[in-house]
Design an enzyme around this catalytic site. Structure first.
Site, mmCIF file in Angstrom:
data_model
loop_
_atom_site.group_PDB
_atom_site.id
_atom_site.type_symbol
_atom_site.label_atom_id
_atom_site.label_comp_id
_atom_site.label_asym_id
_atom_site.label_seq_id
_atom_site.Cartn_x
_atom_site.Cartn_y
_atom_site.Cartn_z
ATOM 1 N N ASP A 285 -9.109 -4.977 13.741
ATOM 2 C CA ASP A 285 -8.156 -4.668 13.219
ATOM 3 C C ASP A 285 -7.769 -3.046 12.666
ATOM 4 O O ASP A 285 -7.441 -3.248 11.454
ATOM 5 C CB ASP A 285 -7.580 -5.687 12.209
ATOM 6 C CG ASP A 285 -7.986 -6.985 12.712
ATOM 7 O OD1 ASP A 285 -7.978 -7.491 14.093
ATOM 8 O OD2 ASP A 285 -7.761 -8.123 12.042
ATOM 9 N N SER B 118 1.462 3.488 9.941
ATOM 10 C CA SER B 118 1.517 4.109 11.415
ATOM 11 C C SER B 118 1.623 2.971 12.333
ATOM 12 O O SER B 118 2.312 3.374 13.508
ATOM 13 C CB SER B 118 0.055 4.329 11.150
ATOM 14 O OG SER B 118 0.272 5.261 9.953
ATOM 15 N N ASP C 38 -1.883 -2.915 9.786
ATOM 16 C CA ASP C 38 -2.051 -3.957 10.131
ATOM 17 C C ASP C 38 -3.812 -3.820 8.808
ATOM 18 O O ASP C 38 -4.636 -4.592 8.613
ATOM 19 C CB ASP C 38 -2.745 -3.433 10.877
ATOM 20 C CG ASP C 38 -1.624 -3.989 12.189
ATOM 21 O OD1 ASP C 38 -0.572 -4.978 12.098
ATOM 22 O OD2 ASP C 38 -0.804 -2.689 13.150
ATOM 23 N N ASN D 279 1.094 -1.387 -0.005
ATOM 24 C CA ASN D 279 0.341 0.245 -0.329
ATOM 25 C C ASN D 279 0.589 1.454 0.059
ATOM 26 O O ASN D 279 1.795 1.273 0.846
ATOM 27 C CB ASN D 279 -0.787 -0.263 1.148
ATOM 28 C CG ASN D 279 -1.863 1.512 1.347
ATOM 29 O OD1 ASN D 279 -1.754 2.026 0.394
ATOM 30 N ND2 ASN D 279 -2.379 1.217 2.492
ATOM 31 N N ASP E 171 -8.395 5.525 17.186
ATOM 32 C CA ASP E 171 -7.745 5.300 16.251
ATOM 33 C C ASP E 171 -8.552 5.817 15.324
ATOM 34 O O ASP E 171 -7.714 6.146 13.918
ATOM 35 C CB ASP E 171 -7.908 2.986 15.830
ATOM 36 C CG ASP E 171 -7.132 2.234 14.623
ATOM 37 O OD1 ASP E 171 -6.728 3.741 13.903
ATOM 38 O OD2 ASP E 171 -7.576 1.417 14.671
ATOM 39 N N GLU F 286 -8.040 -6.347 4.620
ATOM 40 C CA GLU F 286 -7.925 -7.433 3.835
ATOM 41 C C GLU F 286 -7.204 -8.881 3.288
ATOM 42 O O GLU F 286 -8.514 -9.362 2.358
ATOM 43 C CB GLU F 286 -7.646 -6.607 2.626
ATOM 44 C CG GLU F 286 -8.597 -5.003 2.737
ATOM 45 C CD GLU F 286 -8.403 -3.811 1.677
ATOM 46 O OE1 GLU F 286 -7.864 -4.750 0.110
ATOM 47 O OE2 GLU F 286 -8.794 -2.199 1.916
#
Length: 600
Positions: free
Chosen positions: A577, A301, A270, A211, A367, A275
């Site tokens: 997650d 991060s 994560d 990513n 988050d 996915e």
């Protein structure tokens, strides 16, 4: 004189009767080997059939003071052919000694093969050079610059082989060393109590899903700057796929021919692994698909799973690029262990599979709300925590769980006796709801896979209902929990956090006693009434995993196998997650060892 010189450069050579060491001198280099008529036979040497080969007897081989020597030779340095080294290989180590005129001044360095990711042989760029070369790549723990801690750091040992004037023979000799070192490194496995390893097939074929917008948006540069070289050194061929949109990786692994790959590696935070796991579980052949080894390289991060793997190895805490090198080393070693997955069932009939955490309240808010600070990397969580502390919220809800053991949960203070289990029913379903709504293949990217997560309250689009094993510990959400469940009396919380790995982020050791396949959910909840200062102290203590020893009366910790949460507050966030999911009743059950993870 030649034999005397050989003894001088290898003083540890056993002087045993009936052992003949044949020494051939080629220019300034000395090559030692074993005569075919001798009772000694080194394991990696091969001889013509006409020679009298005999089995190696225990203790008959000479030793370098550490282990049985497999190969021994003398080679020159690559940058200075006047500098010579005596190199010996045992089943455990590669020992390098610089040869000088004074034996007392000789330097000796021992490299553990457990720290080696690979070795390759090659010809030099100069076509007139009859010599060949072999390079061994080690990542031992070394002291950090300006720090008392240690981390894995790259060390390359390269030698020039010029035993004869025949370039082909020199290359064969270099290849023999490279094979022996590589095979020796493969056989060295870490010893961890209760952990059984399998091994990724070698040579393995790896798909790397990256990513480019995760974290600070530096994942691609980190890959090319560190991981790419490590995979090449380890001889691991790979295909790099750069994700282009949200759920791209999920769709890809759901439809991919997994027989082409020996492992799937995620270079991101994560969220991308979330996915991939759910994409695998949505396949018709999910039972075999989820057995595909998964690897994680920290490029986001949070990087909680990467930090957990490093923690399980027993190594000192590291972060940022040092953590990436540690996980890259783990990937190159290719050892696989089992990984627990948790099935998460929601009122919308969605079923997800989670490898890290289920959160509600303070942690979930931080988050999601800290996404706006993504440009600062892992520090976004610190900023988000301070912002949320400034306006601390209380969340109403009901919580129940199935204890891993029948004794009452351990907590920092006495736990209030639970309500009878039969009174707990998902009231949101029983009454009107109060809630509101080495090959490189590059794919051009335009948008982040997970760079822009769903807005608060929105869940990622789920196209297929995952298959998977039955949840034998759960009953439908509209029914009361079973009699052997514990129902928490309190209905006012600051947070609920269910963890199945050790780390919540790179620098947050939330569940120190967790392991990859302990079959447990580590459940934490903090009751309302805690002060901002006390909550901040808990998170500061969590950096070293000391929060459980803080004697905080508001913190409760219990090991469970299943849980149910019913939020009563009309608004809120639930994350799986780190990904926002539907807000509403949710229940979860752990499935022990369902997946496979490369843990080195």
């Amino acid at each position: 004189e030649t034999v005397r010189r050989a003894d001088a450069v290898s003083p540890s050579l056993d002087r045993r009767p009936n052992v003949c060491v044949c020494v051939s001198v080629c220019g300034t280099l000395i090559r030692t080997s074993v005569c075919g008529s001798c009772p000694l036979l080194l394991p990696s040497l091969t001889f013509p059939k006409k020679m009298d080969q005999k089995k190696t007897e225990p203790g008959s081989s000479y030793r370098n003071g550490i282990g049985q020597v497999v190969l021994y030779g003398e080679f020159t340095a690559t940058d200075n052919r006047k500098v010579r080294y005596a190199v010996s290989l045992t089943e455990l180590d590669l020992t390098v000694q610089k040869i000088t005129s004074a034996p007392a001044g000789r330097s000796k360095v021992v490299f553990n093969l457990r720290d080696c990711v690979g070795c390759r042989a090659f010809k030099g760029e100069d076509n007139t050079d009859a010599g060949a070369y072999f390079s061994a790549y080690f990542y031992p723990f070394k002291r950090r610059w300006m720090s008392s801690g240690v981390s894995r750091q790259r060390v390359e040992q390269c030698f020039r082989v010029a035993l004869v004037q025949d370039s082909r023979a020199n290359l064969e000799e270099a290849q023999r060393w490279a094979r022996a070192i590589t095979e020796g490194s493969v056989h060295q496995r870490p010893q961890r109590e209760g952990v059984l390893y399998s091994e990724v097939r070698r040579p393995c074929r790896v798909m790397v899903l990256l990513n480019p917008h995760s974290g600070k948006g530096q994942a691609l540069s980190l890959f090319t700057g560190h991981v790419q070289r490590m995979l090449t050194e380890a001889g691991v061929p790979y295909t790099l796929v750069i994700t282009e949109r949200q759920n791209h990786a999920r769709e890809l692994v759901r439809e991919a021919d997994l027989s082409q790959w020996d492992a799937l590696v995620i270079m991101s935070g994560d969220g991308l692994l979330f996915e991939v796991v759910n994409g695998l579980m949505e396949r018709e052949d999910w039972e075999s698909a989820i057995q595909t080894p998964l690897g994680i390289l920290p490029g986001g991060s949070g990087n909680a799973l990467a930090a957990s793997i490093h923690y399980y190895s027993g190594s000192q805490p590291v972060s940022s690029e040092e953590l990436l090198v540690s996980c890259g080393f783990t990937l190159c070693k290719g050892l696989v262990s089992r990984l627990d997955l948790v099935s998460v069932n929601m009122a919308s009939s969605q079923r997800l599979f989670s490898f890290l955490s289920l959160a509600w309240g303070f942690v979930a808010d931080v988050d999601i709300e800290s996404e706006k600070y993504r440009h600062v990397g892992a520090a976004r969580f610190t900023v988000g925590t301070l912002v949320r502390l400034a306006s601390l919220r209380v969340y109403q809800g009901r919580l129940a769980y199935l204890p891993a053991e029948q004794p009452p949960p351990t907590s920092a203070a006495e736990v209030t006796p639970p309500l009878p289990a039969s009174t707990f029913c998902s009231s949101l379903l029983c009454r009107p709801s109060r809630a509101s709504s080495n090959q490189n293949t590059f794919h051009n990217s335009c948008n982040s896979n997970n760079a822009v997560k769903a807005r608060r309250g929105e869940a990622p689009t789920m196209t297929l209902a995952p298959r998977g094993p039955p949840d034998t510990l759960l009953v439908p959400l509209e029914q009361p929990v079973p009699e052997d469940w514990t129902v928490v009396e309190e209905e006012d919380f600051v947070l609920m956090l269910a963890m199945y790995q050790s780390h919540l982020a790179e620098d947050l050791l939330a569940a120190p006693s967790s392991s990859l396949e302990d079959g447990l959910i580590h459940l934490f909840y903090i009751k309302a009434g805690i002060s901002r200062t006390a909550l901040l102290r808990l998170f500061l203590a969590m950096e070293k995993g000391a929060h459980l020893a803080s004697s905080c009366p508001h913190l409760v910790y219990v090991k469970v196998r299943a849980l149910r949460l019913e939020p009563l507050s009309p608004k809120g966030v639930i994350t799986v997650d780190g990904e926002s999911v539907d807000y509403g009743p949710v229940q979860a059950q752990v499935h022990r060892g369902l997946a496979r993870l490369v843990t080195g």
